[in-house]
Design a protein around this motif. Structure first.
Motif, PDB file in Angstrom:
ATOM      1  N   TRP A  55       0.838  -1.194   0.000  1.00 18.18           N
ATOM      2  CA  TRP A  55       0.000   0.000   0.000  1.00 18.18           C
ATOM      3  C   TRP A  55       0.880   1.254   0.000  1.00 18.18           C
ATOM      4  O   TRP A  55       0.663   2.178  -0.779  1.00 18.18           O
ATOM      5  CB  TRP A  55      -0.933   0.004   1.213  1.00 18.18           C
ATOM      6  CG  TRP A  55      -1.888   1.154   1.241  1.00 18.18           C
ATOM      7  CD1 TRP A  55      -3.135   1.192   0.686  1.00 18.18           C
ATOM      8  CD2 TRP A  55      -1.683   2.431   1.841  1.00 18.18           C
ATOM      9  NE1 TRP A  55      -3.715   2.430   0.902  1.00 18.18           N
ATOM     10  CE2 TRP A  55      -2.838   3.205   1.616  1.00 18.18           C
ATOM     11  CE3 TRP A  55      -0.639   3.006   2.556  1.00 18.18           C
ATOM     12  CZ2 TRP A  55      -2.972   4.520   2.067  1.00 18.18           C
ATOM     13  CZ3 TRP A  55      -0.768   4.315   3.001  1.00 18.18           C
ATOM     14  CH2 TRP A  55      -1.918   5.054   2.762  1.00 18.18           C
ATOM     15  N   LEU A  56       1.880   1.270   0.853  1.00 13.57           N
ATOM     16  CA  LEU A  56       2.770   2.431   0.955  1.00 13.57           C
ATOM     17  C   LEU A  56       3.580   2.632  -0.318  1.00 13.57           C
ATOM     18  O   LEU A  56       3.690   3.753  -0.823  1.00 13.57           O
ATOM     19  CB  LEU A  56       3.717   2.261   2.152  1.00 13.57           C
ATOM     20  CG  LEU A  56       3.077   2.390   3.512  1.00 13.57           C
ATOM     21  CD1 LEU A  56       3.952   1.744   4.581  1.00 13.57           C
ATOM     22  CD2 LEU A  56       2.813   3.856   3.839  1.00 13.57           C
ATOM     23  N   ALA A  57       4.154   1.557  -0.841  1.00 11.38           N
ATOM     24  CA  ALA A  57       5.014   1.663  -2.024  1.00 11.38           C
ATOM     25  C   ALA A  57       4.245   2.194  -3.228  1.00 11.38           C
ATOM     26  O   ALA A  57       4.774   2.987  -4.012  1.00 11.38           O
ATOM     27  CB  ALA A  57       5.628   0.300  -2.342  1.00 11.38           C
ATOM     28  N   SER A  58       2.991   1.804  -3.361  1.00  8.74           N
ATOM     29  CA  SER A  58       2.203   2.255  -4.516  1.00  8.74           C
ATOM     30  C   SER A  58       1.844   3.737  -4.434  1.00  8.74           C
ATOM     31  O   SER A  58       1.436   4.335  -5.426  1.00  8.74           O
ATOM     32  CB  SER A  58       0.927   1.424  -4.638  1.00  8.74           C
ATOM     33  OG  SER A  58       0.044   1.725  -3.574  1.00  8.74           O
ATOM     34  N   ARG A  59       2.010   4.330  -3.258  1.00  8.69           N
ATOM     35  CA  ARG A  59       1.644   5.737  -3.082  1.00  8.69           C
ATOM     36  C   ARG A  59       2.856   6.664  -2.995  1.00  8.69           C
ATOM     37  O   ARG A  59       2.700   7.857  -2.770  1.00  8.69           O
ATOM     38  CB  ARG A  59       0.756   5.888  -1.846  1.00  8.69           C
ATOM     39  CG  ARG A  59      -0.661   5.432  -2.168  1.00  8.69           C
ATOM     40  CD  ARG A  59      -1.401   4.931  -0.967  1.00  8.69           C
ATOM     41  NE  ARG A  59      -2.757   4.507  -1.314  1.00  8.69           N
ATOM     42  CZ  ARG A  59      -3.072   3.327  -1.801  1.00  8.69           C
ATOM     43  NH1 ARG A  59      -2.134   2.448  -2.053  1.00  8.69           N
ATOM     44  NH2 ARG A  59      -4.319   3.004  -2.064  1.00  8.69           N
ATOM     45  N   VAL A 116      -8.265   5.535   7.734  1.00  9.55           N
ATOM     46  CA  VAL A 116      -7.853   4.167   7.401  1.00  9.55           C
ATOM     47  C   VAL A 116      -9.073   3.361   6.964  1.00  9.55           C
ATOM     48  O   VAL A 116      -9.041   2.646   5.969  1.00  9.55           O
ATOM     49  CB  VAL A 116      -7.162   3.500   8.606  1.00  9.55           C
ATOM     50  CG1 VAL A 116      -6.913   2.025   8.354  1.00  9.55           C
ATOM     51  CG2 VAL A 116      -5.867   4.224   8.925  1.00  9.55           C
ATOM     52  N   ARG A 117     -10.147   3.480   7.683  1.00 11.88           N
ATOM     53  CA  ARG A 117     -11.350   2.696   7.393  1.00 11.88           C
ATOM     54  C   ARG A 117     -12.027   3.133   6.084  1.00 11.88           C
ATOM     55  O   ARG A 117     -12.767   2.349   5.507  1.00 11.88           O
ATOM     56  CB  ARG A 117     -12.328   2.811   8.558  1.00 11.88           C
ATOM     57  CG  ARG A 117     -11.710   2.340   9.865  1.00 11.88           C
ATOM     58  CD  ARG A 117     -12.571   1.309  10.518  1.00 11.88           C
ATOM     59  NE  ARG A 117     -12.063   0.936  11.822  1.00 11.88           N
ATOM     60  CZ  ARG A 117     -11.545  -0.241  12.096  1.00 11.88           C
ATOM     61  NH1 ARG A 117     -11.468  -1.158  11.179  1.00 11.88           N
ATOM     62  NH2 ARG A 117     -11.113  -0.525  13.307  1.00 11.88           N
ATOM     63  N   ASP A 118     -11.748   4.354   5.634  1.00 10.30           N
ATOM     64  CA  ASP A 118     -12.353   4.843   4.393  1.00 10.30           C
ATOM     65  C   ASP A 118     -11.581   4.420   3.147  1.00 10.30           C
ATOM     66  O   ASP A 118     -12.091   4.516   2.039  1.00 10.30           O
ATOM     67  CB  ASP A 118     -12.466   6.378   4.422  1.00 10.30           C
ATOM     68  CG  ASP A 118     -13.498   6.868   5.433  1.00 10.30           C
ATOM     69  OD1 ASP A 118     -14.336   6.040   5.869  1.00 10.30           O
ATOM     70  OD2 ASP A 118     -13.463   8.055   5.787  1.00 10.30           O
ATOM     71  N   ASP A 119     -10.359   3.975   3.312  1.00 12.08           N
ATOM     72  CA  ASP A 119      -9.565   3.490   2.185  1.00 12.08           C
ATOM     73  C   ASP A 119      -9.836   1.998   2.038  1.00 12.08           C
ATOM     74  O   ASP A 119      -9.595   1.233   2.976  1.00 12.08           O
ATOM     75  CB  ASP A 119      -8.075   3.742   2.459  1.00 12.08           C
ATOM     76  CG  ASP A 119      -7.197   3.250   1.336  1.00 12.08           C
ATOM     77  OD1 ASP A 119      -7.114   2.013   1.131  1.00 12.08           O
ATOM     78  OD2 ASP A 119      -6.577   4.093   0.667  1.00 12.08           O
ATOM     79  N   PRO A 120     -10.349   1.542   0.890  1.00 10.67           N
ATOM     80  CA  PRO A 120     -10.727   0.119   0.744  1.00 10.67           C
ATOM     81  C   PRO A 120      -9.590  -0.856   1.027  1.00 10.67           C
ATOM     82  O   PRO A 120      -9.802  -1.885   1.663  1.00 10.67           O
ATOM     83  CB  PRO A 120     -11.195   0.015  -0.709  1.00 10.67           C
ATOM     84  CG  PRO A 120     -11.460   1.394  -1.160  1.00 10.67           C
ATOM     85  CD  PRO A 120     -10.631   2.313  -0.323  1.00 10.67           C
ATOM     86  N   TRP A 125      -7.131  -4.545   5.008  1.00 14.35           N
ATOM     87  CA  TRP A 125      -5.994  -4.901   5.862  1.00 14.35           C
ATOM     88  C   TRP A 125      -6.421  -4.894   7.336  1.00 14.35           C
ATOM     89  O   TRP A 125      -6.084  -5.811   8.092  1.00 14.35           O
ATOM     90  CB  TRP A 125      -4.834  -3.915   5.652  1.00 14.35           C
ATOM     91  CG  TRP A 125      -3.780  -4.076   6.685  1.00 14.35           C
ATOM     92  CD1 TRP A 125      -2.785  -4.998   6.704  1.00 14.35           C
ATOM     93  CD2 TRP A 125      -3.659  -3.329   7.897  1.00 14.35           C
ATOM     94  NE1 TRP A 125      -2.048  -4.872   7.849  1.00 14.35           N
ATOM     95  CE2 TRP A 125      -2.566  -3.837   8.595  1.00 14.35           C
ATOM     96  CE3 TRP A 125      -4.367  -2.270   8.449  1.00 14.35           C
ATOM     97  CZ2 TRP A 125      -2.155  -3.340   9.823  1.00 14.35           C
ATOM     98  CZ3 TRP A 125      -3.969  -1.754   9.670  1.00 14.35           C
ATOM     99  CH2 TRP A 125      -2.880  -2.291  10.342  1.00 14.35           C
ATOM    100  N   ALA A 126      -7.168  -3.875   7.756  1.00 12.85           N
ATOM    101  CA  ALA A 126      -7.587  -3.744   9.158  1.00 12.85           C
ATOM    102  C   ALA A 126      -8.469  -4.914   9.589  1.00 12.85           C
ATOM    103  O   ALA A 126      -8.321  -5.438  10.696  1.00 12.85           O
ATOM    104  CB  ALA A 126      -8.310  -2.419   9.377  1.00 12.85           C
ATOM    105  N   VAL A 127      -9.374  -5.333   8.717  1.00 12.64           N
ATOM    106  CA  VAL A 127     -10.250  -6.466   9.044  1.00 12.64           C
ATOM    107  C   VAL A 127      -9.406  -7.719   9.297  1.00 12.64           C
ATOM    108  O   VAL A 127      -9.603  -8.437  10.284  1.00 12.64           O
ATOM    109  CB  VAL A 127     -11.280  -6.707   7.922  1.00 12.64           C
ATOM    110  CG1 VAL A 127     -11.972  -8.051   8.081  1.00 12.64           C
ATOM    111  CG2 VAL A 127     -12.292  -5.567   7.887  1.00 12.64           C
ATOM    112  N   THR A 128      -8.456  -7.981   8.417  1.00 15.67           N
ATOM    113  CA  THR A 128      -7.592  -9.153   8.571  1.00 15.67           C
ATOM    114  C   THR A 128      -6.715  -9.018   9.805  1.00 15.67           C
ATOM    115  O   THR A 128      -6.557  -9.984  10.572  1.00 15.67           O
ATOM    116  CB  THR A 128      -6.715  -9.344   7.320  1.00 15.67           C
ATOM    117  OG1 THR A 128      -7.567  -9.477   6.181  1.00 15.67           O
ATOM    118  CG2 THR A 128      -5.829 -10.565   7.436  1.00 15.67           C
TER     119      THR A 128
END
Length: 194
Positions: A55-59, A116-120, A125-128
């Motif tokens: 996620w970080l690398a793609s941004r 965090v919760r608004d980014d799909p 990731w948070a759910v897992t």
């Protein structure tokens, strides 16, 4: 990198380092079942770290791959907690370290901001992370209680681990973009209640 990305990088680094520490037990656990359990926890942590690094690398500007973000930083550029890099002195030490981290993780994941919760991708990731974290905490809590209430030797080893690791725990509650001051205070309160 600053703000939310810096805080997520630190959480990814925590998982990477702790996952590697736990993987050192592969083939050395006190029983086959526990050997597999610690290896599975390590794999969960490494998978979680990988999701955050991707996620970080793609941004990043320009975008990079996760391997570049992980392997092309110097030792002082990692942002992990001191707690997670503590060596595996013995089984009790490893499980106490894991319990302290798992209790912290459960508390701060409950405080995740809406950003965090608004980014799909981050929401997935948070759910897992929350699901895996519940298993990890149940596992480490069971073992710490079992060892602490067991023989005089297992109790002494757990107490020694707490004595050694406790000084690494203060930084768990340092506010950041994921867990500002008020949330950090709630995290500490929940953590201490465990």
């Amino acid at each position: 990198m600053s703000g939310l990305p810096e805080a997520l990088l630190a959480r990814a680094d925590d998982r990477l380092v702790l996952g590697h520490r736990l993987s050192e037990w592969c083939g050395h656990g006190p029983a086959l079942e526990e050997d597999l359990a610690l290896t599975n926890v390590a794999l969960d942590l490494l998978g979680s770290a990988q999701q955050l690094y991707e996620w970080l690398a793609s941004r990043l500007d320009p975008p990079r791959d996760a391997d570049t973000l992980v392997f092309f930083r110097g030792p002082t550029e990692y942002r992990n907690l001191l707690l997670v890099e503590q060596p595996n002195r013995d089984f009790a030490h490893t499980l106490v370290r894991q319990f302290l981290f798992d209790a912290y993780e459960a508390a701060w994941l409950a405080e995740l901001p809406s950003a965090v919760r608004d980014d799909p991708d981050l929401a997935a990731w948070a759910v897992t992370a929350e699901r895996d974290g519940r298993y990890h905490l149940r596992h480490s809590d069971t073992w710490v209680r079992r060892l602490g209430d067991g023989t005089d030797e297992s109790h002494a080893r757990c107490q020694t681990a707490v004595d050694v690791l406790w000084s690494c725990c203060e930084e768990l509650f340092t506010p950041d973009a994921l867990c500002p001051a008020q949330a950090a205070a709630r995290v500490e309160e929940r953590w201490r209640a465990r």
